[in-house]
Design a protein around this motif. Sequence first.
Motif, PDB file in Angstrom:
ATOM      1  N   ASP A 133      54.078  36.624  36.798  1.00  0.00           N
ATOM      2  CA  ASP A 133      53.695  37.390  37.986  1.00  0.00           C
ATOM      3  C   ASP A 133      52.502  38.294  37.690  1.00  0.00           C
ATOM      4  OD1 ASP A 133      55.698  36.166  39.422  1.00  0.00           O
ATOM      5  OD2 ASP A 133      57.049  37.898  39.400  1.00  0.00           O
ATOM      6  N   GLU A 134      52.462  38.860  36.491  1.00  0.00           N
ATOM      7  CA  GLU A 134      51.345  39.731  36.108  1.00  0.00           C
ATOM      8  C   GLU A 134      50.028  38.955  36.073  1.00  0.00           C
ATOM      9  OE1 GLU A 134      49.851  42.527  32.375  1.00  0.00           O
ATOM     10  OE2 GLU A 134      51.694  41.374  32.182  1.00  0.00           O
ATOM     11  N   MET A 135      50.032  37.760  35.468  1.00  0.00           N
ATOM     12  CA  MET A 135      48.806  36.953  35.418  1.00  0.00           C
ATOM     13  C   MET A 135      48.416  36.452  36.804  1.00  0.00           C
ATOM     14  SD  MET A 135      48.591  34.743  31.921  1.00  0.00           S
ATOM     15  CE  MET A 135      46.953  34.146  32.290  1.00  0.00           C
ATOM     16  N   ALA A 136      49.398  36.112  37.625  1.00  0.00           N
ATOM     17  CA  ALA A 136      49.104  35.655  38.986  1.00  0.00           C
ATOM     18  C   ALA A 136      48.449  36.769  39.794  1.00  0.00           C
ATOM     19  CB  ALA A 136      50.380  35.174  39.666  1.00  0.00           C
ATOM     20  N   ALA A 137      48.969  37.992  39.652  1.00  0.00           N
ATOM     21  CA  ALA A 137      48.368  39.130  40.345  1.00  0.00           C
ATOM     22  C   ALA A 137      46.950  39.371  39.834  1.00  0.00           C
ATOM     23  CB  ALA A 137      49.229  40.370  40.150  1.00  0.00           C
ATOM     24  N   GLU A 138      46.752  39.280  38.534  1.00  0.00           N
ATOM     25  CA  GLU A 138      45.424  39.463  37.957  1.00  0.00           C
ATOM     26  C   GLU A 138      44.471  38.383  38.459  1.00  0.00           C
ATOM     27  OE1 GLU A 138      43.418  40.451  33.647  1.00  0.00           O
ATOM     28  OE2 GLU A 138      45.204  39.189  33.655  1.00  0.00           O
ATOM     29  N   LEU A 139      44.940  37.155  38.571  1.00  0.00           N
ATOM     30  CA  LEU A 139      44.108  36.071  39.090  1.00  0.00           C
ATOM     31  C   LEU A 139      43.640  36.385  40.505  1.00  0.00           C
ATOM     32  CD1 LEU A 139      42.862  33.236  39.008  1.00  0.00           C
ATOM     33  CD2 LEU A 139      45.116  32.339  39.674  1.00  0.00           C
ATOM     34  N   GLY A 140      44.517  36.906  41.338  1.00  0.00           N
ATOM     35  CA  GLY A 140      44.139  37.238  42.706  1.00  0.00           C
ATOM     36  C   GLY A 140      43.086  38.328  42.769  1.00  0.00           C
ATOM     37  N   VAL A 141      43.268  39.382  41.999  1.00  0.00           N
ATOM     38  CA  VAL A 141      42.300  40.490  41.996  1.00  0.00           C
ATOM     39  C   VAL A 141      40.978  40.029  41.386  1.00  0.00           C
ATOM     40  CG1 VAL A 141      41.824  42.803  41.099  1.00  0.00           C
ATOM     41  CG2 VAL A 141      44.106  42.245  41.974  1.00  0.00           C
ATOM     42  N   LEU A 142      41.037  39.299  40.303  1.00  0.00           N
ATOM     43  CA  LEU A 142      39.827  38.808  39.644  1.00  0.00           C
ATOM     44  C   LEU A 142      39.059  37.853  40.563  1.00  0.00           C
ATOM     45  CD1 LEU A 142      38.140  38.783  37.078  1.00  0.00           C
ATOM     46  CD2 LEU A 142      39.758  37.143  36.104  1.00  0.00           C
ATOM     47  N   THR A 143      39.754  36.982  41.252  1.00  0.00           N
ATOM     48  CA  THR A 143      39.122  36.064  42.207  1.00  0.00           C
ATOM     49  C   THR A 143      38.386  36.843  43.289  1.00  0.00           C
ATOM     50  OG1 THR A 143      40.711  34.292  41.797  1.00  0.00           O
ATOM     51  CG2 THR A 143      39.582  34.255  43.917  1.00  0.00           C
ATOM     52  N   THR A 144      39.005  37.884  43.799  1.00  0.00           N
ATOM     53  CA  THR A 144      38.380  38.702  44.830  1.00  0.00           C
ATOM     54  C   THR A 144      37.108  39.363  44.314  1.00  0.00           C
ATOM     55  OG1 THR A 144      40.518  39.070  45.880  1.00  0.00           O
ATOM     56  CG2 THR A 144      38.756  40.630  46.428  1.00  0.00           C
ATOM     57  N   HIS A 145      37.134  39.877  43.102  1.00  0.00           N
ATOM     58  CA  HIS A 145      35.931  40.500  42.523  1.00  0.00           C
ATOM     59  C   HIS A 145      34.814  39.469  42.367  1.00  0.00           C
ATOM     60  CE1 HIS A 145      36.970  44.688  41.224  1.00  0.00           C
ATOM     61  NE2 HIS A 145      38.177  44.228  41.550  1.00  0.00           N
ATOM     62  N   ILE A 146      35.143  38.291  41.873  1.00  0.00           N
ATOM     63  CA  ILE A 146      34.116  37.251  41.689  1.00  0.00           C
ATOM     64  C   ILE A 146      33.506  36.874  43.033  1.00  0.00           C
ATOM     65  CG2 ILE A 146      33.697  34.871  40.964  1.00  0.00           C
ATOM     66  CD1 ILE A 146      35.975  35.361  38.835  1.00  0.00           C
ATOM     67  N   VAL A 147      34.330  36.683  44.046  1.00  0.00           N
ATOM     68  CA  VAL A 147      33.829  36.345  45.380  1.00  0.00           C
ATOM     69  C   VAL A 147      32.890  37.435  45.893  1.00  0.00           C
ATOM     70  CG1 VAL A 147      34.518  36.090  47.811  1.00  0.00           C
ATOM     71  CG2 VAL A 147      35.703  34.795  46.024  1.00  0.00           C
ATOM     72  N   ARG A 148      33.275  38.688  45.751  1.00  0.00           N
ATOM     73  CA  ARG A 148      32.416  39.792  46.200  1.00  0.00           C
ATOM     74  C   ARG A 148      31.043  39.742  45.535  1.00  0.00           C
ATOM     75  NH1 ARG A 148      36.887  44.394  45.239  1.00  0.00           N
ATOM     76  NH2 ARG A 148      38.108  44.054  47.149  1.00  0.00           N
ATOM     77  N   HIS A 149      31.027  39.486  44.232  1.00  0.00           N
ATOM     78  CA  HIS A 149      29.763  39.501  43.494  1.00  0.00           C
ATOM     79  C   HIS A 149      28.902  38.283  43.803  1.00  0.00           C
ATOM     80  CE1 HIS A 149      31.285  43.048  41.757  1.00  0.00           C
ATOM     81  NE2 HIS A 149      32.128  42.449  40.930  1.00  0.00           N
ATOM     82  N   VAL A 150      29.514  37.129  44.004  1.00  0.00           N
ATOM     83  CA  VAL A 150      28.746  35.940  44.394  1.00  0.00           C
ATOM     84  C   VAL A 150      28.136  36.169  45.771  1.00  0.00           C
ATOM     85  CG1 VAL A 150      28.887  33.493  45.007  1.00  0.00           C
ATOM     86  CG2 VAL A 150      30.022  34.330  42.932  1.00  0.00           C
ATOM     87  N   GLN A 151      28.925  36.682  46.698  1.00  0.00           N
ATOM     88  CA  GLN A 151      28.435  36.895  48.062  1.00  0.00           C
ATOM     89  C   GLN A 151      27.428  38.040  48.152  1.00  0.00           C
ATOM     90  OE1 GLN A 151      32.264  35.023  50.385  1.00  0.00           O
ATOM     91  NE2 GLN A 151      31.812  37.131  50.788  1.00  0.00           N
ATOM     92  N   ALA A 152      27.349  38.865  47.134  1.00  0.00           N
ATOM     93  CA  ALA A 152      26.348  39.940  47.110  1.00  0.00           C
ATOM     94  C   ALA A 152      24.960  39.429  46.724  1.00  0.00           C
ATOM     95  CB  ALA A 152      26.779  41.038  46.139  1.00  0.00           C
ATOM     96  N   LEU A 153      24.876  38.216  46.206  1.00  0.00           N
ATOM     97  CA  LEU A 153      23.565  37.642  45.874  1.00  0.00           C
ATOM     98  C   LEU A 153      22.776  37.474  47.172  1.00  0.00           C
ATOM     99  CD1 LEU A 153      24.779  34.996  43.287  1.00  0.00           C
ATOM    100  CD2 LEU A 153      23.529  37.116  42.781  1.00  0.00           C
ATOM    101  N   PRO A 154      21.489  37.806  47.192  1.00  0.00           N
ATOM    102  CA  PRO A 154      20.746  37.880  48.450  1.00  0.00           C
ATOM    103  C   PRO A 154      20.595  36.561  49.207  1.00  0.00           C
ATOM    104  CG  PRO A 154      19.291  38.181  46.566  1.00  0.00           C
ATOM    105  CD  PRO A 154      20.696  38.180  46.035  1.00  0.00           C
ATOM    106  N   HIS A 155      20.687  35.443  48.548  1.00  0.00           N
ATOM    107  CA  HIS A 155      20.474  34.145  49.191  1.00  0.00           C
ATOM    108  C   HIS A 155      21.777  33.355  49.371  1.00  0.00           C
ATOM    109  CE1 HIS A 155      20.072  33.937  44.862  1.00  0.00           C
ATOM    110  NE2 HIS A 155      20.531  32.703  44.931  1.00  0.00           N
ATOM    111  N   ILE A 156      22.917  34.038  49.237  1.00  0.00           N
ATOM    112  CA  ILE A 156      24.223  33.391  49.349  1.00  0.00           C
ATOM    113  C   ILE A 156      24.960  33.944  50.562  1.00  0.00           C
ATOM    114  CG2 ILE A 156      26.454  33.010  48.212  1.00  0.00           C
ATOM    115  CD1 ILE A 156      23.962  31.643  46.877  1.00  0.00           C
ATOM    116  N   SER A 157      25.529  33.048  51.362  1.00  0.00           N
ATOM    117  CA  SER A 157      26.290  33.459  52.537  1.00  0.00           C
ATOM    118  C   SER A 157      27.782  33.551  52.267  1.00  0.00           C
ATOM    119  CB  SER A 157      26.088  32.464  53.684  1.00  0.00           C
ATOM    120  OG  SER A 157      24.775  32.541  54.159  1.00  0.00           O
ATOM    121  N   ARG A 158      28.291  32.678  51.412  1.00  0.00           N
ATOM    122  CA  ARG A 158      29.730  32.579  51.242  1.00  0.00           C
ATOM    123  C   ARG A 158      30.053  32.052  49.858  1.00  0.00           C
ATOM    124  NH1 ARG A 158      33.658  34.743  54.248  1.00  0.00           N
ATOM    125  NH2 ARG A 158      35.301  33.334  54.853  1.00  0.00           N
ATOM    126  N   ALA A 159      31.182  32.483  49.333  1.00  0.00           N
ATOM    127  CA  ALA A 159      31.713  31.909  48.088  1.00  0.00           C
ATOM    128  C   ALA A 159      32.978  31.141  48.445  1.00  0.00           C
ATOM    129  CB  ALA A 159      32.015  32.997  47.074  1.00  0.00           C
TER     130      ALA A 159
END
Length: 141
Positions: A44-70
């Motif tokens: 459960d701890e790793m699953a929760a970490e996967l969810g939070v980590l996935t959200t951070h990665i998506v935020r950073h990919v979508q922050a790139l100026p030429h990217i609309s969606r991750a």
Amino acid sequence: MCSARDEGIWFNERWRLDRVTGVGVPLVLMLYSRDHYDMADLSDEMAAELGVLTTHIVRHVQALPHISRAHVYRIGDGAAHLHIWFFARPEGQAQLYGSWMPVWDDLLPEYPADVADADAAAVADALVTSYGGRRSATDEQ
């Protein structure tokens, strides 16, 4: 995948992120567990970490100026080692909407590696700042 536990652009003690090369979309990243797990094996701890980590990665990919969606995928029948795909959909590319992104990626010419490397480094640096971890498998935490 198990033997490559120290390869990538970002690491912590349980996860590693790497850039997939030779793709047609601007950026494809893959998040792996550093030890051998499949999705159903996660605590459960790793699953929760996967969810939070996935959200951070998506935020950073979508922050790139030429990217609309991750887009985030778990695909890989035949590979029991957990790996999560992140496909960056370029801004203004309506034909790449939806679940067909991996198919389109196979049909597009290869995206310039220098641009993808710079984008991947920006995502990894932002991830270190927002989530923690490090850019090298051998760096001290």
